[in-house]
Scaffold this motif. Structure first.
Motif, PDB file in Angstrom:
ATOM      1  N   ALA A  56       0.825  -1.209   0.000  1.00 39.60           N
ATOM      2  CA  ALA A  56       0.000   0.000   0.000  1.00 39.60           C
ATOM      3  C   ALA A  56       0.859   1.258   0.000  1.00 39.60           C
ATOM      4  O   ALA A  56       0.588   2.206  -0.745  1.00 39.60           O
ATOM      5  N   VAL A  57       1.911   1.269   0.812  1.00 42.06           N
ATOM      6  CA  VAL A  57       2.799   2.441   0.868  1.00 42.06           C
ATOM      7  C   VAL A  57       3.515   2.607  -0.473  1.00 42.06           C
ATOM      8  O   VAL A  57       3.641   3.720  -0.983  1.00 42.06           O
ATOM      9  N   GLN A  58       3.955   1.499  -1.056  1.00 48.89           N
ATOM     10  CA  GLN A  58       4.611   1.564  -2.365  1.00 48.89           C
ATOM     11  C   GLN A  58       3.657   2.146  -3.412  1.00 48.89           C
ATOM     12  O   GLN A  58       4.048   2.992  -4.220  1.00 48.89           O
ATOM     13  N   GLN A  59       2.406   1.712  -3.397  1.00 48.89           N
ATOM     14  CA  GLN A  59       1.412   2.234  -4.344  1.00 48.89           C
ATOM     15  C   GLN A  59       1.174   3.727  -4.126  1.00 48.89           C
ATOM     16  O   GLN A  59       1.063   4.492  -5.085  1.00 48.89           O
ATOM     17  N   LEU A  60       1.101   4.149  -2.877  1.00 49.16           N
ATOM     18  CA  LEU A  60       0.919   5.577  -2.587  1.00 49.16           C
ATOM     19  C   LEU A  60       2.109   6.379  -3.098  1.00 49.16           C
ATOM     20  O   LEU A  60       1.941   7.448  -3.689  1.00 49.16           O
ATOM     21  N   LYS A  61       3.310   5.860  -2.891  1.00 53.34           N
ATOM     22  CA  LYS A  61       4.513   6.556  -3.357  1.00 53.34           C
ATOM     23  C   LYS A  61       4.543   6.637  -4.883  1.00 53.34           C
ATOM     24  O   LYS A  61       4.892   7.671  -5.449  1.00 53.34           O
ATOM     25  N   GLU A  62       4.177   5.542  -5.550  1.00 52.30           N
ATOM     26  CA  GLU A  62       4.177   5.524  -7.017  1.00 52.30           C
ATOM     27  C   GLU A  62       3.202   6.539  -7.604  1.00 52.30           C
ATOM     28  O   GLU A  62       3.438   7.086  -8.675  1.00 52.30           O
ATOM     29  N   ARG A  63       2.117   6.787  -6.897  1.00 47.81           N
ATOM     30  CA  ARG A  63       1.097   7.730  -7.366  1.00 47.81           C
ATOM     31  C   ARG A  63       1.288   9.123  -6.761  1.00 47.81           C
ATOM     32  O   ARG A  63       0.433   9.976  -6.878  1.00 47.81           O
ATOM     33  N   ASP A  64       2.421   9.309  -6.087  1.00 49.17           N
ATOM     34  CA  ASP A  64       2.747  10.567  -5.428  1.00 49.17           C
ATOM     35  C   ASP A  64       1.650  10.983  -4.436  1.00 49.17           C
ATOM     36  O   ASP A  64       1.304  12.152  -4.320  1.00 49.17           O
ATOM     37  N   LEU A  65       1.103   9.989  -3.740  1.00 46.38           N
ATOM     38  CA  LEU A  65       0.044  10.238  -2.761  1.00 46.38           C
ATOM     39  C   LEU A  65       0.498  10.026  -1.322  1.00 46.38           C
ATOM     40  O   LEU A  65      -0.292  10.187  -0.401  1.00 46.38           O
ATOM     41  N   ALA A  66       1.754   9.628  -1.148  1.00 45.16           N
ATOM     42  CA  ALA A  66       2.263   9.452   0.217  1.00 45.16           C
ATOM     43  C   ALA A  66       2.225  10.800   0.924  1.00 45.16           C
ATOM     44  O   ALA A  66       2.399  11.846   0.300  1.00 45.16           O
ATOM     45  N   CYS A  67       1.951  10.773   2.198  1.00 41.44           N
ATOM     46  CA  CYS A  67       1.857  12.024   2.953  1.00 41.44           C
ATOM     47  C   CYS A  67       2.626  11.879   4.256  1.00 41.44           C
ATOM     48  O   CYS A  67       2.996  10.792   4.663  1.00 41.44           O
ATOM     49  N   THR A  68       2.870  12.999   4.894  1.00 40.21           N
ATOM     50  CA  THR A  68       3.492  12.979   6.213  1.00 40.21           C
ATOM     51  C   THR A  68       2.385  13.025   7.263  1.00 40.21           C
ATOM     52  O   THR A  68       1.240  13.356   6.964  1.00 40.21           O
ATOM     53  N   VAL A  69       2.763  12.702   8.488  1.00 42.66           N
ATOM     54  CA  VAL A  69       1.808  12.647   9.589  1.00 42.66           C
ATOM     55  C   VAL A  69       2.379  13.450  10.744  1.00 42.66           C
ATOM     56  O   VAL A  69       3.574  13.380  11.021  1.00 42.66           O
ATOM     57  N   ALA A  70       1.536  14.210  11.411  1.00 42.37           N
ATOM     58  CA  ALA A  70       1.978  14.988  12.570  1.00 42.37           C
ATOM     59  C   ALA A  70       2.375  14.035  13.695  1.00 42.37           C
ATOM     60  O   ALA A  70       1.676  13.048  13.968  1.00 42.37           O
ATOM     61  N   LEU A  71       3.512  14.313  14.313  1.00 36.76           N
ATOM     62  CA  LEU A  71       4.049  13.456  15.368  1.00 36.76           C
ATOM     63  C   LEU A  71       3.015  13.186  16.464  1.00 36.76           C
ATOM     64  O   LEU A  71       2.885  12.060  16.934  1.00 36.76           O
ATOM     65  N   ASP A  72       2.264  14.206  16.842  1.00 35.96           N
ATOM     66  CA  ASP A  72       1.313  14.042  17.944  1.00 35.96           C
ATOM     67  C   ASP A  72       0.082  13.215  17.568  1.00 35.96           C
ATOM     68  O   ASP A  72      -0.737  12.899  18.423  1.00 35.96           O
ATOM     69  N   THR A  73      -0.070  12.825  16.290  1.00 32.42           N
ATOM     70  CA  THR A  73      -1.224  12.022  15.878  1.00 32.42           C
ATOM     71  C   THR A  73      -0.851  10.622  15.410  1.00 32.42           C
ATOM     72  O   THR A  73      -1.731   9.830  15.084  1.00 32.42           O
TER      73      THR A  73
END
Length: 100
Positions: free
Chosen positions: A21-38
């Motif tokens: 899933a992460v690889q697919q998100l990266k391939e589609r430039d959909l990977a995102c960052t997440v706030a540390l506190d969440t």
């Protein structure tokens, strides 16, 4: 439930592992960052989605990926496979890539 890179869940296109899933998100430039506190909350939501058969949101997928990678690195250190310096370097690199 322990989250690993091989955790299987229902993705938007069918069954998938967290790694895929992460690889697919990266391939589609959909990977995102997440706030540390969440991160922990989103990882818990990911686990709940997996257990109930729901598709998690991409931020929950990325938080779960962070937790899986972090835990795997910590486990490698605990088993004596990497040094404390390597552990700290890997954790810092992971945080730079995935946390906002």
């Amino acid at each position: 439930m322990k989250i690993t890179l091989d955790t299987r869940f229902n993705g938007s296109l069918g069954p998938v592992t967290l790694r895929e899933a992460v690889q697919q998100l990266k391939e589609r430039d959909l990977a995102c960052t997440v706030a540390l506190d969440t991160v922990e909350k989103k990882a818990t939501v990911f686990s709940d989605c997996v257990e109930r058969g729901f598709t998690p949101l991409r931020s929950e997928i990325m938080a779960a990926y962070y937790v899986a990678e972090r835990d795997a690195t910590t486990e490698a250190f605990d088993r004596g496979l990497i040094t404390r310096g390597e552990l700290e370097t890997k954790h810092a690199a992971l945080a730079r890539r995935l946390l906002s």
